[in-house]
Design a protein around this motif. Structure first.
Motif, mmCIF file in Angstrom:
data_model
loop_
_atom_site.group_PDB
_atom_site.id
_atom_site.type_symbol
_atom_site.label_atom_id
_atom_site.label_comp_id
_atom_site.label_asym_id
_atom_site.label_seq_id
_atom_site.Cartn_x
_atom_site.Cartn_y
_atom_site.Cartn_z
ATOM 1 N N LYS A 41 79.032 33.331 26.601
ATOM 2 C CA LYS A 41 79.246 34.254 26.608
ATOM 3 C C LYS A 41 77.842 34.878 26.570
ATOM 4 O O LYS A 41 77.366 36.355 26.768
ATOM 5 C CB LYS A 41 80.227 35.212 25.586
ATOM 6 N N THR A 43 75.142 35.195 28.809
ATOM 7 C CA THR A 43 74.713 35.368 29.643
ATOM 8 C C THR A 43 73.117 35.569 30.299
ATOM 9 O O THR A 43 71.826 35.615 28.891
ATOM 10 C CB THR A 43 75.046 36.371 31.025
ATOM 11 N N ARG A 46 71.587 38.969 28.911
ATOM 12 C CA ARG A 46 72.185 39.074 27.456
ATOM 13 C C ARG A 46 71.354 38.245 26.678
ATOM 14 O O ARG A 46 71.166 38.612 25.038
ATOM 15 C CB ARG A 46 73.477 38.554 27.125
ATOM 16 N N SER A 181 83.718 41.605 17.360
ATOM 17 C CA SER A 181 83.455 41.088 18.880
ATOM 18 C C SER A 181 82.298 40.192 19.057
ATOM 19 O O SER A 181 80.905 40.614 19.042
ATOM 20 C CB SER A 181 83.826 42.131 19.480
ATOM 21 N N THR A 183 82.045 40.048 22.304
ATOM 22 C CA THR A 183 81.599 40.528 23.843
ATOM 23 C C THR A 183 80.572 42.090 23.248
ATOM 24 O O THR A 183 79.849 42.023 23.996
ATOM 25 C CB THR A 183 82.325 40.995 24.921
ATOM 26 N N TRP A 184 81.016 42.841 22.701
ATOM 27 C CA TRP A 184 80.794 43.638 21.866
ATOM 28 C C TRP A 184 78.873 43.411 21.585
ATOM 29 O O TRP A 184 79.006 44.771 21.229
ATOM 30 C CB TRP A 184 81.418 45.208 20.931
ATOM 31 N N ARG A 187 77.099 43.517 24.271
ATOM 32 C CA ARG A 187 76.566 45.070 24.739
ATOM 33 C C ARG A 187 75.804 45.789 23.728
ATOM 34 O O ARG A 187 74.958 46.407 24.210
ATOM 35 C CB ARG A 187 78.073 45.516 25.047
ATOM 36 N N GLU A 256 76.793 28.967 23.262
ATOM 37 C CA GLU A 256 77.204 29.774 23.894
ATOM 38 C C GLU A 256 76.691 30.499 24.833
ATOM 39 O O GLU A 256 76.914 31.560 25.779
ATOM 40 C CB GLU A 256 77.725 31.198 22.741
#
Length: 497
Positions: A41, A43, A46, A181, A183-184, A187, A256
């Motif tokens: 996750k 990228t 990120r 998370s 993802t969070w 973010r 990751e």
């Protein structure tokens, strides 16, 4: 620390009541037909956010004066800032080669394991676990606690216990976010990185405006060498390299990263270019508005700058500093948890720390491992003394890692290297790291010696906990029962390979 054989959750639907595991069958139902692993996750954006967000902490806003004090002049300090950015880029490029050729997470720990074996890797892990990381996390968290409360108490002082309680709340928030998370977490890191770049832009833009208006009096005799002492230049470089530290954190989450052979070199180069530009231009802005003497006497340089140029807006600066600290806390914890995850997978920590939460797909136990020690240090420990003891170990182990890169060039010449740097780059950076270790020994032999002694306790720990793994049956049974209970409470299971 023992590696225990934990009872894996049965996926065939049978009850595990006889072993004390999940009598309700809840975990089996959660896992049936699902795959439990850490996803890719991270990228390019990120990855850049992780690096920038971790490097830029509170220092550039509060006290970028160590370099000025040691270098002796405005011009020399700017040269040191640029040179340290270039040297850090050399180190980052070396790590990019390692990250694309050894595609495991774990950073320093993994690369030392690959080059020099498990004993040296465990000593690095031990130093991180018992001292370096809890102390470093507590220090940046204390800065968060101080500056998040400052607007509420201005112009009065903040009670020390209030700072510690706010700090504990910040640490708990970061741990919770990373547990919930991936993802969070990424973010939020993007948002925090943008906020600290905005804060630096608020310094750079008006500073550059003043400079282009002709406010150049503070740059007269910028290269006056009368106050420059050769003995201070190495200390200036030491301060500068410390300010840029953090470029290696993306290597902790290699597994990751999407397309690591492309993403890692790009993220590292873009991040270092942005950070170096921000640091140099922010310092030029400071010097445009403040004299060298004003900068050295300021308690918080960004606040002083804002008071002189932006009026009441200076009250907002502490909030930006607090957000910057929170970003560093979040980015470093996200990366470090993966090191403990990999160490558990390699048998250097109990197996529960390499397990994944069944629904959230986060390494929950590995995220929480630093929490007790950090909170303990926060309330009862002498954090700054401990950090002084251990600071030189950062450069010692980074130097060992880059030395390992050089060693692997000859030991494993056929190892696939999608990204390969010229040999002079790791050689120069390796020499820089060992020079800083020598400088620590020369300037503060007592604290450095104590830190080295703490590090060496990892040697007997390795033989006690790892090498000689035979234990009394009652002890092994108790440990197995404890880790099984921990697995049930945390709802974690072994990751799919």
């Amino acid at each position: 620390l023992p590696r225990t054989t934990l009872v894996k959750v049965a996926l065939n639907g049978h009850s595990t009541t006889s072993t004390g595991m999940d009598p309700s069958g809840k975990l089996q139902d959660e896992l049936h037909g699902s795959k439990v692993e850490l996803g890719k996750k991270v990228t390019l954006l990120r990855g850049i956010s992780i690096i920038i967000g971790t490097i830029i902490g509170a220092g550039i806003f509060i006290s970028p004066k160590g370099i000025l004090r040691s270098s002796g002049s405005v011009g020399m300090s700017l040269i040191v800032w640029i040179a340290c950015g270039v040297l850090s880029l050399l180190g980052a490029l070396s790590y990019a080669e390692l990250g694309t050729s050894i595609t495991k997470s774990g950073g320093h720990y993994t690369y030392i394991m690959e080059a020099f074996g498990p004993k040296m890797a465990f000593i690095r892990l031990w130093s991180d676990l018992i001292a370096i990381r809890p102390a470093a996390m507590a220090v940046i968290s204390l800065a968060f606690g101080q500056y998040i409360l400052e607007p509420l108490f201005m112009p009065c002082g903040i009670p020390p216990m209030a700072v510690k309680l706010a700090t504990a709340t910040g640490i708990t928030s970061v741990m919770y976010l990373n547990s919930m998370s991936v993802t969070w977490t990424a973010r939020i890191q993007n948002i925090l990185t943008l906020s600290k770049l905005l804060a630096i832009a608020i310094i750079i833009v008006p500073g550059m405006y003043q400079l282009f208006k002709g406010e150049t009096q503070n740059f007269e005799d910028a290269f006056d060498l009368s106050k420059v002492q050769l003995s201070g230049i190495p200390l200036a470089f030491y301060s500068g390299m410390y300010a840029y530290a953090g470029w290696f954190y993306l290597n902790f989450v290699t597994e990751e990263v999407e397309h690591p052979e492309r993403t890692m070199p790009l993220a590292i180069c873009i991040s270092m270019a942005i950070v170096t530009s921000c640091y140099v231009l922010a310092n030029v802005s400071y010097y445009t508005v403040m004299t060298a003497e004003e900068l050295l006497s300021s308690e918080a340089v960004a606040v002083t700058f804002a008071e002189k140029l932006l009026g009441n807006f200076s009250r907002v600066v502490p909030l930006f500093v607090a957000m910057s600290c929170f970003g560093s806390m979040n980015g470093s914890l996200f990366a470090l948890s993966r090191m403990f995850f990999v160490a558990s997978r390699e048998g250097h920590l109990p197996e529960v720390f390499s397990m994944i939460h069944i629904r959230r797909h986060t390494p929950l136990a590995a995220v929480l491992i630093l929490y007790p020690m950090t909170i303990l240090l926060l309330f009862v420990g002498d954090i700054y003394s401990l950090l002084n003891f251990m600071s030189f170990l950062r450069w010692l182990f980074i130097g060992v890692v880059v030395l390992g890169l050089i060693y692997l060039r000859f030991k494993k010449p056929d190892l696939p290297r999608p990204f390969k740097v010229p040999l002079f780059i790791p050689v120069i950076f390796c020499l820089t790291c060992f020079f800083m270790v020598f400088l620590s020994l020369y300037s503060d032999p007592v604290n450095t010696g104590i830190g080295f002694a703490i590090c060496l306790t990892g040697l007997p720990a390795y033989y006690i906990f790892i090498y000689f793994s035979h234990r009394p049956k009652w002890l092994q049974k108790s440990l197995d029962s404890f880790y099984r209970s921990l697995q049930i409470v945390l709802e974690v299971v072994p990751a799919d390979q």
